[in-house]
Structures are given as C-alpha cells and as structure tokens.
Design a protein around this motif. Sequence first.
Motif, PDB file in Angstrom:
ATOM      1  N   ARG A   1       0.821  -1.184  -0.116  1.00  0.00           N
ATOM      2  CA  ARG A   1      -0.039   0.180  -0.021  1.00  0.00           C
ATOM      3  C   ARG A   1       0.726   1.294   0.092  1.00  0.00           C
ATOM      4  N   ASN A   2       1.909   1.383   0.710  1.00  0.00           N
ATOM      5  CA  ASN A   2       3.030   2.349   0.931  1.00  0.00           C
ATOM      6  C   ASN A   2       3.414   2.488  -0.529  1.00  0.00           C
ATOM      7  N   LEU A   3       3.917   1.386  -1.345  1.00  0.00           N
ATOM      8  CA  LEU A   3       4.238   1.749  -2.826  1.00  0.00           C
ATOM      9  C   LEU A   3       3.189   2.038  -3.849  1.00  0.00           C
TER      10      LEU A   3
ATOM     11  N   TRP B   1       8.489   5.091  11.578  1.00  0.00           N
ATOM     12  CA  TRP B   1       8.754   5.971  10.286  1.00  0.00           C
ATOM     13  C   TRP B   1       8.719   7.293  11.014  1.00  0.00           C
ATOM     14  N   ASN B   2       9.919   8.203  10.715  1.00  0.00           N
ATOM     15  CA  ASN B   2       9.794   9.661  11.107  1.00  0.00           C
ATOM     16  C   ASN B   2      10.740  10.318  10.224  1.00  0.00           C
ATOM     17  N   SER B   3      10.736  11.599  10.280  1.00  0.00           N
ATOM     18  CA  SER B   3      11.303  12.324   9.627  1.00  0.00           C
ATOM     19  C   SER B   3      13.035  12.331   9.428  1.00  0.00           C
ATOM     20  N   TRP B   4      13.319  11.725  10.658  1.00  0.00           N
ATOM     21  CA  TRP B   4      14.863  11.587  10.673  1.00  0.00           C
ATOM     22  C   TRP B   4      15.139  10.249   9.648  1.00  0.00           C
ATOM     23  N   LYS B   5      14.328   9.349   9.879  1.00  0.00           N
ATOM     24  CA  LYS B   5      14.830   8.246   8.768  1.00  0.00           C
ATOM     25  C   LYS B   5      14.635   8.788   7.585  1.00  0.00           C
ATOM     26  N   ASP B   6      13.534   9.321   7.109  1.00  0.00           N
ATOM     27  CA  ASP B   6      13.083  10.115   5.962  1.00  0.00           C
ATOM     28  C   ASP B   6      14.322  10.672   5.343  1.00  0.00           C
ATOM     29  N   ARG B   7      14.932  11.638   6.085  1.00  0.00           N
ATOM     30  CA  ARG B   7      16.104  12.324   5.771  1.00  0.00           C
ATOM     31  C   ARG B   7      17.242  11.691   5.569  1.00  0.00           C
ATOM     32  N   LEU B   8      17.636  10.597   6.400  1.00  0.00           N
ATOM     33  CA  LEU B   8      18.659   9.652   6.374  1.00  0.00           C
ATOM     34  C   LEU B   8      18.485   8.962   4.952  1.00  0.00           C
ATOM     35  N   LEU B   9      17.418   8.452   4.627  1.00  0.00           N
ATOM     36  CA  LEU B   9      17.379   7.707   3.286  1.00  0.00           C
ATOM     37  C   LEU B   9      17.375   8.435   2.041  1.00  0.00           C
ATOM     38  N   ALA B  10      16.710   9.596   2.176  1.00  0.00           N
ATOM     39  CA  ALA B  10      16.927  10.658   1.052  1.00  0.00           C
ATOM     40  C   ALA B  10      18.259  11.122   0.869  1.00  0.00           C
ATOM     41  N   ASP B  11      18.885  11.398   2.091  1.00  0.00           N
ATOM     42  CA  ASP B  11      20.418  11.906   1.822  1.00  0.00           C
ATOM     43  C   ASP B  11      21.099  10.612   1.007  1.00  0.00           C
ATOM     44  N   LEU B  12      21.006   9.379   1.632  1.00  0.00           N
ATOM     45  CA  LEU B  12      21.911   8.323   1.161  1.00  0.00           C
ATOM     46  C   LEU B  12      21.447   7.905  -0.436  1.00  0.00           C
ATOM     47  N   HIS B  13      20.224   8.268  -0.721  1.00  0.00           N
ATOM     48  CA  HIS B  13      19.783   7.933  -2.165  1.00  0.00           C
ATOM     49  C   HIS B  13      20.319   9.192  -3.028  1.00  0.00           C
ATOM     50  N   ALA B  14      20.473  10.384  -2.433  1.00  0.00           N
ATOM     51  CA  ALA B  14      20.986  11.382  -3.265  1.00  0.00           C
ATOM     52  C   ALA B  14      22.493  11.355  -3.399  1.00  0.00           C
TER      53      ALA B  14
ATOM     54  N   THR C   1      12.679   0.207   0.716  1.00  0.00           N
ATOM     55  CA  THR C   1      13.206   0.637   1.924  1.00  0.00           C
ATOM     56  C   THR C   1      12.168   1.831   2.819  1.00  0.00           C
ATOM     57  N   CYS C   2      11.755   2.723   2.130  1.00  0.00           N
ATOM     58  CA  CYS C   2      10.912   3.600   2.744  1.00  0.00           C
ATOM     59  C   CYS C   2       9.548   2.767   3.136  1.00  0.00           C
ATOM     60  N   ALA C   3       9.045   1.767   2.028  1.00  0.00           N
ATOM     61  CA  ALA C   3       7.707   1.485   2.101  1.00  0.00           C
ATOM     62  C   ALA C   3       7.904   0.386   3.426  1.00  0.00           C
ATOM     63  N   ASP C   4       9.030  -0.283   3.403  1.00  0.00           N
ATOM     64  CA  ASP C   4       9.132  -1.529   4.446  1.00  0.00           C
ATOM     65  C   ASP C   4       9.380  -0.861   5.796  1.00  0.00           C
TER      66      ASP C   4
END
Length: 866
Positions: free
Chosen positions: A454-456, A583-596, A571-574
């Motif tokens: 559902r997240n995907l 899930w929180n904005s800290w993890k969101d930022r970590l993963l977005a930074d790693l992706h970028a 990973t985000c969806a999982d």
Amino acid sequence: MAAVDDAGWSAAAKAVLARADARLARRYDAGFPADRLVLLRARAVDAQVRAAWRRCFPADAPQAPAPLSLFAVGGYGRGELFPHSDIDLLVLAEPAAQRTHEAALARFIALLWDAGLEASHAVRSPQQCSEAAADLSVLTALMEARPLVADAAAAASLREAIAPARVWPPEAYFEAKCEEQRQRHARFGDTSDNLEPNLKDGPGGLRDLHVLGWLALRSFGVHALDRLVALGRLGWDEAAALERERRALCRLRYGLHLVAGRREERLRFDYQKLLAERLGYEDDGKALAVEQMMQGFYRSAAVVRRIGDRLLQRFEEHFAGVAVPEPIDAHFERRGGYLATRVPGWLGQDPAHVFALFAAWAADPALRGLHSQAARELAQELPQIPAYEEAPPALRAAFMALLRGPQPVRTLERMARAGVLGRWITAFQRVSGRMQFDLFHVFTVDQHTLAVLRNLEGFASGRPDPRFSTAHQVWPSLRKPELLLLAGLFHDIGKGRGGDHSELGAVDARAFCEAHALSEADTALVEWLVRRHLLMSVTAQKQDITDPEVIHRFAVEVADRQRLDALYLLTCADIAGTSPKLWNSWKDRLLADLHAATRLALRRGLGQPVAVAERIAENREAARALLLAEGHDEAVIHAMFARMPEENFLRSRADQIAWQANALREAAPGQAVVAARAMPGRDGRDGLDVLVHMPDRDGLFAAIVITLDRLGMSVLQARALDGPDGTIFDTFHVLPAEQRQAPEPALLAATLARALAGDLARLRPARRSQPQHLRHFRVPPQLDFTDLDGGTRIALVCTDRPGLLADVAHVLREHGLRVHDARIATFGERAEDLLLVSDAHNHPLAPDQRDALRAALLAALDGDTR
C-alpha cells in the motif's frame, strides 16, 4: 442475625463457586471444549443466583409470592459465562412492586456481590423495558433474556415489550448494528492483526459472531446461526466454519481469563506465553509456541470476517430486495453495486475464471465488492486453484496481467483476503497470520507485506505524502513498477523457516519470476531487491553516510540507478509498513540523503570515488551560498566557519552548517553556544537538531546526554568533534521519547545551557522502572570492540529502555573516555548502538581498559530498574 446469616450464606456460595471454577479449569486443561465450559459455568452461577433469590423472596412466605420475575440477559442470558465474566440481570416488575420490594432487591444484589458475583442489574416494568430499549445496547441485551425465576406469562410480556412492532424494526436494527460494528472495528484500526488483539471486541473476534447472531434473531427469529442454513441465508460449509472458529475463539478467551486471573479481553504480552504453554504449544525450530498460538487466532479472525461480510451482505439484500442485474459482459454483472457472475458455478469451471473475476473487479473502481454468492463460490473453489508451479503458462500470464493492470495492489489485497494469493503462492500462505513475538513488527507477516504494497501504491499515485520527502518523485523513474511490487510481495516471505529470510525469499522470488516468464534482467532485479532489501536501512542507520567511503561501498553494491531507486522506495515502504511509530522524518532524511549521495556517486562513476577534501569543499561552498543568500558578508561567514572543526564540513549537511553558523554569530569566541532547531519544515514532532559548542570539560558529553534524557528526549545520533582552541563542537538529533511534540527549541536549548553551566558531576541518569511491556522481551547484552584510527568502536546490542544512552554515557564518563560518534538504532525492544570512543589522548582503548569497560557496561545493563 439476618446480616450474619446472609454473610454466612454468601461465604458458602462463594466457596461453592470457587470449587466449581476449579473443576472447570481442570477440565479446560484436560482439553474439554471451552464452548461447553461456559455453559456449565452459567449453570453453576444459575444455581447460586436462584438460591439468593429464594432467600430474599421465599416462595413459602406468609404473604403472596412477590410479583417479580428474574431474567439473565446479555452474555449471561445467552448462557455463556467465562471464568471472570460479570452477570447481567433483569428484574421484571411493575413500579408498585419495585417500590414495595426495594429493600429485598438491594439485599439480593448484595448477596451476589458478597458471593463474588459481579452483578449488574436493572429493575424495569415491561413498559420501562420498551422505553429503555430505545438504546440499541439495552435492546440487544434484552433480546437474549433467559428466565431464571419467571413464568411463561412474564417471559411473554418481556418479548412483547421489545417486539419489532414496538421498538427497532429489523431493518433499522440491522443498519444500526452495522454502523456500530464499523465504528468498533475502526477503534482497532480495522484489523485483527494487532500484536495484542482483543479477543472479544476486536475485528474477527467473538463480538462479530454475536452481531451475526443478534441480526439473525431480530431479522428471522432464529436463535442460532446454523438455523439460517434452512432459510437459504447461510451455506452449511459457512455455518460449520463459523462454529469451528467460535469454538477456537472461546478456548482462547476462556484460557485468557484463567491465566490473567481476572476479566481480561486483550491478549496482552503478559499473558501470551502463559496461555500458549497452558494450551500445550511448544517451540520448534521454526516458530515459538506463542507465535503458533497467535497464528491460529489470526486465521480464525480472518475466517470470521470473511464469512461475516458475506452474511451481512445477505441481510442487506433481505431488506433491500434482490437488485436488478446490470450486465457487464458475457460473464459478469452488477447486483446492487456488487460484482456477480452471470452463470452459477461458472467460477468452478476453470481456475482462469477466478483471475478473470479479479480483473473485472479491478476494472471498475465503483464496485462495492464481491456479491455474496460470488464470494461463496470463490471460497468453495479455492482447493481447485493450483499453486503457480503447477499452473499452465496461460494462467501465469493472467496473474502477471493483474499486476500490470489497474489497481494491482488492491487486487493483491483482495486475493490475499479471499485466500487466493495463498493458494497461488504457497509460501505466502505459510506466513499468513504469522506474528513475530517482538515489539518491532506490529503486524503479522502477511499484513505487513500488504502494508508495504500500500505504501508503494501511495508512491505511484504521484500525490505527495508529507511522511516521504522524495519517494513520489523517484517512482516515475521505474521502468517496470510491477517488478517492485513483486519484490515487496516476496521480501519477507521467507520468514519462519529457520534460516535467513532474505536469502530464502530471494530463492522463492527467482523461482516465481522464472515460472512467470520474466526476462533474466527483470528476474535478477527482483531477486536482488529481496536478498538485499535491508541493505539501505542498515547502511543509513548504522553507518556514517557522510563518509565518502561509506557512500562508495554502498554505490558499488547497488551498481546502477534502477536498483538504487527501487531499493530506496522498497526501504521507505518497508520501514513505514513495519510500525506506525517507526517511520519519522529523521529516517526519511537519512534515506533521502543516502539516495541522493549514491545517485551522484553513480553518475560520477564508480571508478572516481569522491575524496574527503572534495566533499568538504562542496559542503563549505554550499553552506556559504546559503549564508550569502541570507545577507551575510564574506568576512562574517569566514569568521563563523573558522570556529568550526574542519570535519564538521564533511559530517554535516549544508543547511545544518548554515544554521550552526548563525548560532555562532551572536557569541564571542570562547563563549558557550547551545542551540536547537526543529527540522526544516517541521513542527518538532519529528525531532530537533541540537548544537553544543563550549570549552571542553571532563564528562561533558555524558552531561549533555543525561540532560537530554531528563528532558524526555531520545538521542538518535550524536557526533562529538573537537573544535578550535580547546572547545567541543557536539551535534545531536533528538526525538521525544513518547509520541508527543518536542519542547520549543529555545526552551530546550536554555534548559540544557543552564545544566551545563553548573557542576557536571551532579548530573546523574534518571532512575526509572522498566516499562511493563519490555519485561517480556529480553535481549541478552552483546558488546563488540573494534579498534579504528583514533579510537575504538563499540557495538552494543541489548534490550532497549528509556535512558539507555544516558546510562552508557555515564559509564563512559566514569572511565574517563571520550565519545566521538554515536549512532542509535532501535528495533522494537532491541537496541543496536554504535559508539566511537577513545582514551583521553584520542587513542584506541588498551586491553585492560576494554575489559574494565565491558564489565561496567554489562553491570549497568543488568536488571529491570535503574
């Protein structure tokens, strides 16, 4: 004397009931059906209630017998009493008799309470019953009235008082009960797959079965669901399945009352292991005893909901009348907004027809669902659906068409709930209803998988979700979205087999893809995503993603942009699908930074990794540009940057550096700076960035962590750097320990500054009792030491608890050690922390220092309270 006599009677009755309960408990442990035990307990209680009534209203009294009648109502009226159920009573009497016998009635109820029977009672005339029955719950309780001391005339007058002609006609009662059930299910998140389910009121629990029984009674006047078979409203197989699950749920609820020693309907962690042991479950190599028991519950609840939905639809048709069919094509039609087959038995002619049914359902978003007849036929044909390994190529192609067609995730959800997905992919059936006895996974494996899908689906919608900063922007880059859906479907499918679920799932994924004629490139992508679906999460949370070497190693593992984008989205969806709190904005930022950062590394080329000096220069220039845009001149920017350690330009993002510079601008060199800010664009619920820049003192890091803990903040990341001229430059990201908004940044900074201005030695970790729920999840402490340049890395694994890092920091302070970096990761009850420490001279720890530190840390982690 009467009071003494009554006390003696109540004591004797209480002893009789205790002996009866003990006998029933022994029969329960011997395997006697719990649905029979509840009837036997009701009989035992009946005897004492009638005896108390005769004591207060003797039949041989000199005056005429009291014109009062006694009924059991509610669950007691149904003849079902669990070990600690209360009893509901109705005294039927005219108002004059109520007043005359008020004292005797009070005595009667007092006798019952003194005998240990928690009696709820109402005293009403038939007319008052009619008036009170305007309340839906009162009517429902009265519908199940059973005479205890009442003649046929009294029973008839009660039935007449609540007859449909007087109150709540059947159709109105049906609509009200359906709405009541919807609201009740919503309180439990509309899912039975909670870690601590409510056996009585939760979705798929006993209350759902009661609702069906009440509707049958009000609509058709029958007192048992199996009576609906003769009326053509329920199939014999459906009635048998509901009865089977009713017995299973009764056994769980009866046992729960026994192990809890009180009336308890929520199967809490406190009782799950005790109940599983009492029921005879044993751990095996693949699942704990408690997990086996809970899987049985979840499967029972799923059957109750599935058949209950069909039956509710048939009640609806009974009141609304048979809808005029609206043809869709040669095989399907709409009936009252539901999808139905045009020819009875058509679904059973070919398994391909089942997939055609789901395709037709997906093609029309306006459909309310499956028609009850089609749903029942589908259930009957489940055994004929082959596993994909045994299916012909055309049927496999039909399944893939569903994934590539409209509403693919909704289709997979529908197939899962109907049992079709478990027939097609047998490995999915094995994880259906499978819980994991920990605090990290709050759903069963199958429900977690569907939550991930559902997240995907949300990413695919293109609508920005405030929880995810860039996921919706990344989704359009996918060449074949169905491949990511397959990876999501298989990522946890290997759980419960005693091995590495990622490896087992990857094998299953490859076999599935090959059988469904996917190309080798597509198969390899799905297989890799399943095998490495934890890679990005572990890298972001346990490694320093500001380190160019970490980014390079991760980029080498990922290898190309398609893998990176798909892994990021998975990973985000999982993580977000594992627990609403995870899930929180800290993890969101970590993963977005790693992706970028990885995307840039791939664009640059794996043969040209970013050098540390280059990364520092890039961050410095980006922060400088931000400060220039704010109106600062070059000289001021240069002065602010000069107060920062060079490593800060490597470890911090440009926006953090600009914020830090502004915090330093108002302070003179050497003056303490303590600052905090909410994450950009956030209100503090997702945490704060904290900066501490001041002259170094022994124990300063521990004092900061202890103070933050006392302020109710959990540290997610800490970085301790040496600033110029004997200063520290420590940065933290903190979250509220509870699900609440963080303090105002200025208030937190001021409180922290005051604490650090005083005697640091007086700051001690707060003493707290361990939260009750953590006492059932013990993670043996593990410590691992690795020497690195400039220090020793400590890998700590243990049971999480409030103030854990504060305790660890206090131990480090007592041993005179310096902390350079701390990465805090929590997975339910399990804490996995990484700390980089050194001696006072920034050297790795000597062997004797390691041994002493290990002993001290283990001692600090031992025990339930601090």
